[in-house]
Design a protein around this motif. Structure first.
Motif, mmCIF file in Angstrom:
data_model
loop_
_atom_site.group_PDB
_atom_site.id
_atom_site.type_symbol
_atom_site.label_atom_id
_atom_site.label_comp_id
_atom_site.label_asym_id
_atom_site.label_seq_id
_atom_site.Cartn_x
_atom_site.Cartn_y
_atom_site.Cartn_z
ATOM 1 N N GLY A 155 1.010 -0.961 -0.204
ATOM 2 C CA GLY A 155 -0.012 -0.151 0.603
ATOM 3 C C GLY A 155 0.879 1.316 -0.221
ATOM 4 N N ASN A 156 2.112 1.789 1.000
ATOM 5 C CA ASN A 156 2.780 2.281 0.595
ATOM 6 C C ASN A 156 3.219 2.778 -0.365
ATOM 7 O OD1 ASN A 156 4.581 4.111 1.655
ATOM 8 N ND2 ASN A 156 5.769 3.035 1.965
ATOM 9 N N ALA A 219 11.883 -4.278 -1.820
ATOM 10 C CA ALA A 219 13.009 -3.127 -3.224
ATOM 11 C C ALA A 219 13.040 -2.300 -3.589
ATOM 12 C CB ALA A 219 13.514 -5.222 -4.285
ATOM 13 N N LEU A 220 11.336 -1.987 -4.183
ATOM 14 C CA LEU A 220 11.286 -1.223 -5.073
ATOM 15 C C LEU A 220 10.652 -0.312 -3.601
ATOM 16 C CD1 LEU A 220 8.070 -2.872 -7.120
ATOM 17 C CD2 LEU A 220 10.215 -1.650 -8.296
ATOM 18 N N ASN A 221 10.866 -0.412 -2.752
ATOM 19 C CA ASN A 221 10.309 0.421 -1.936
ATOM 20 C C ASN A 221 11.846 1.323 -1.371
ATOM 21 O OD1 ASN A 221 7.319 1.326 -0.319
ATOM 22 N ND2 ASN A 221 7.310 -0.939 -0.158
ATOM 23 N N LYS A 222 12.724 0.241 -0.987
ATOM 24 C CA LYS A 222 13.892 1.114 -0.956
ATOM 25 C C LYS A 222 14.537 1.931 -2.610
ATOM 26 C CE LYS A 222 15.531 -2.619 2.343
ATOM 27 N NZ LYS A 222 16.030 -4.121 2.248
ATOM 28 N N TYR A 223 14.237 1.497 -3.711
ATOM 29 C CA TYR A 223 14.719 1.588 -4.192
ATOM 30 C C TYR A 223 14.167 3.344 -5.008
ATOM 31 C CZ TYR A 223 14.947 3.016 -9.543
ATOM 32 O OH TYR A 223 14.878 3.693 -11.165
ATOM 33 N N VAL A 224 13.119 3.888 -4.587
ATOM 34 C CA VAL A 224 12.535 5.153 -3.923
ATOM 35 C C VAL A 224 12.988 5.926 -3.353
ATOM 36 C CG1 VAL A 224 10.697 6.599 -3.213
ATOM 37 C CG2 VAL A 224 10.084 4.184 -4.526
ATOM 38 N N ASP A 225 13.190 5.033 -2.003
ATOM 39 C CA ASP A 225 14.658 5.855 -1.134
ATOM 40 C C ASP A 225 15.706 6.070 -1.630
ATOM 41 O OD1 ASP A 225 12.308 5.669 1.222
ATOM 42 O OD2 ASP A 225 13.011 4.096 1.763
ATOM 43 N N ASP A 385 8.675 7.329 8.331
ATOM 44 C CA ASP A 385 9.608 6.015 8.707
ATOM 45 C C ASP A 385 10.803 6.957 9.172
ATOM 46 O OD1 ASP A 385 11.443 4.517 8.038
ATOM 47 O OD2 ASP A 385 12.043 4.107 5.747
ATOM 48 N N PHE A 386 10.852 6.739 10.622
ATOM 49 C CA PHE A 386 12.429 6.556 11.706
ATOM 50 C C PHE A 386 12.748 5.343 11.331
ATOM 51 C CE2 PHE A 386 8.350 8.853 13.064
ATOM 52 C CZ PHE A 386 9.376 10.137 12.927
ATOM 53 N N ASP A 387 13.333 4.424 10.922
ATOM 54 C CA ASP A 387 13.983 3.497 10.393
ATOM 55 C C ASP A 387 13.806 2.457 11.489
ATOM 56 O OD1 ASP A 387 16.212 2.006 9.420
ATOM 57 O OD2 ASP A 387 17.623 2.610 10.276
ATOM 58 N N GLU A 388 12.539 1.704 12.343
ATOM 59 C CA GLU A 388 11.751 1.179 13.031
ATOM 60 C C GLU A 388 11.197 -0.042 11.967
ATOM 61 O OE1 GLU A 388 10.278 4.306 16.042
ATOM 62 O OE2 GLU A 388 8.900 3.975 14.149
#
Length: 457
Positions: A155-156, A219-225, A385-388
């Protein structure tokens, strides 16, 4: 193995299929019922029988003996081909105990469907049970899985990418430029994840197949970041920005296609949000062919402005919703006593000590989801996202000062160790810090980007 009696006397069993050679007896149910597998297909000359038999069986372990012993014996005795494979699944347990009406631990599927939606319920059942073994069901576990996989991950991803596509390219799929090594890595992972997904599903390893697909989602969420489209936009690097957004949207389409077998309604909606005509892609597209290329999403295709298909479920709200209205008076009394409970230190006129200041936990985080509160016009619901491990939901009265899409991708500073508060039905787990001037609020941001979770000291 012992001989099996396939008849029952009518004196003991009044219903059943009468034996053709003895009118005082009926057929044993596990002899009668198994024949339906071929009679329903029009045996011996029906087209469906020619098309689908021999097929595979999908059964529970408590009916293993009739399917593994009686049925093959009957087929061989009749000179018919035996089924190709027997797939046997375990039980859903509650607290490691088999469900039983007498124990009162039966889970009602229709109730779960009504409460969480059919697609989310289907996803949990296929994702949580390793086919062939027993699995333990708990509503808390299902909510955790839905929040982690569907709300936070899938969803995110759709929410932030569609919002950015709207902001940067007027809701149209951009024309990609030359792929970088990072882009090629996503294309390769997309092919690998889909290939594994297809193979694992074919072997009834549904949980492992979905886990492989979620390797791509995460991986796609990490790619965005890592690619930071918001930074590319600020720098005016339109070519690179278009490539990044194209890679994301194309890979998201692959994910939505794969989910057709697990969550058909959600898959249809996700594809519609990506500008795909419902019923065309999932029905006519071969996943094997899709895994072999990265095409399918044409530049210029109009996509949805936003997505909120999997809202996060508030566990505490679910637990507290029923008793929450029982004691309004007690809450009022606590409010009246609050000033007395925390008086200013003697001789300090409201000043706080350094130790008190150190107790306030302030950290930097990136807004990944921003949307209007469903029950409050002036409040935005943020996921930050607070890296939690997963984003934190914080409600903030910023709706009069920011459009939701203006906050997505922005780093903000928030107080994290405030006691959770329920605001108009949603829980807020922290407070975004703002500055006020001339009646306008501005969120506080680091002067330069910092890693999510960085402590403000």
């Amino acid at each position: 193995l012992e001989d099996l009696c396939i008849s029952r006397p009518k004196s003991r069993l009044t219903w059943g299929i009468e034996l053709p050679f003895d009118k005082d007896y009926v057929c044993y149910v596990w002899f009668d019922a198994l024949l339906n597998y071929i009679s329903a297909l029009g045996w011996p000359d029906g087209e469906k029988y020619k098309t689908f038999w021999p097929g595979e069986h999908l059964v529970a372990k408590d009916i293993l003996k009739p399917h593994a012993v009686f049925w093959p014996t009957m087929l061989k005795a009749a000179g018919l081909p035996v089924y190709q494979h027997l797939n046997v699944h375990g039980y859903w347990l509650v607290r490691d105990t088999k469900m039983s009406k007498s124990l009162g631990n039966v889970v009602e599927p229709l109730e779960m469907r009504q409460k969480y939606g059919l697609d989310a319920f289907r996803y949990f059942l296929l994702r949580e049970m390793h086919f062939g073994s027993d699995a333990s069901f708990s509503e808390e576990g299902m909510v955790t899985r839905i929040n982690a996989d569907l709300a936070n991950d899938l969803g995110n991803l759709f929410s932030r990418v569609l919002s950015m596509t709207t902001k940067y390219f007027e809701s149209k799929v951009p024309q990609p430029g030359e792929f970088s090594e990072d882009d090629k890595a996503i294309v390769e992972l997309c092919a690998t994840a889909m290939t594994n997904y297809i193979q694992l599903f074919g072997n009834t390893q549904f949980a492992q197949g979905l886990d492989s697909l979620w390797d791509l989602v995460r991986a796609l969420n990490k790619y965005v970041d890592s690619q930071a489209p918001w930074t590319l936009f600020k720098q005016g690097d339109t070519t690179r920005l278009g490539t990044v957004m194209y890679v994301l949207l194309s890979a998201m389409r692959k994910v939505a296609l794969c989910l057709w077998a697990v969550m058909p309604d959600a898959s249809r909606t996700l594809l519609e949000q990506l500008g795909q005509q419902p019923g065309e892609g999932p029905v006519t597209t071969s996943l094997e062919a899709e895994a072999g290329n990265f095409d399918g999403l044409q530049p210029g295709t109009e996509v949805a402005a936003s997505s909120n298909l999997f809202p996060r479920i508030d566990v505490k709200a679910l637990q507290q919703e029923a008793p929450a209205e029982k004691a309004p008076k007690a809450k009022k009394e606590k409010k009246q006593e609050a000033p007395k409970a925390a008086p200013a230190a003697e001789g300090q006129s409201g000043e706080i000590s350094f130790d008190q200041f150190k107790a306030v936990e302030m950290r930097a985080g990136t807004v990944v989801v921003a949307e209007k509160h469903p029950n409050a016009d002036r409040i935005l619901r943020l996921e930050i996202d607070f890296d939690e491990g997963q984003p934190r939901q914080i409600l903030s009265g910023l709706a009069d000062y920011y459009k939701p899409e203006e906050l997505v991708g922005k780093q903000v500073i928030a107080v994290l160790n405030l006691a959770p508060r329920k605001i108009r039905g949603l829980m807020s787990n922290g407070m975004v810090l703002t500055a006020e001037k001339d009646g306008k609020l501005s969120v506080l941001t680091p002067a330069a980007p910092v890693p999510n979770g960085s402590q403000i000291a």
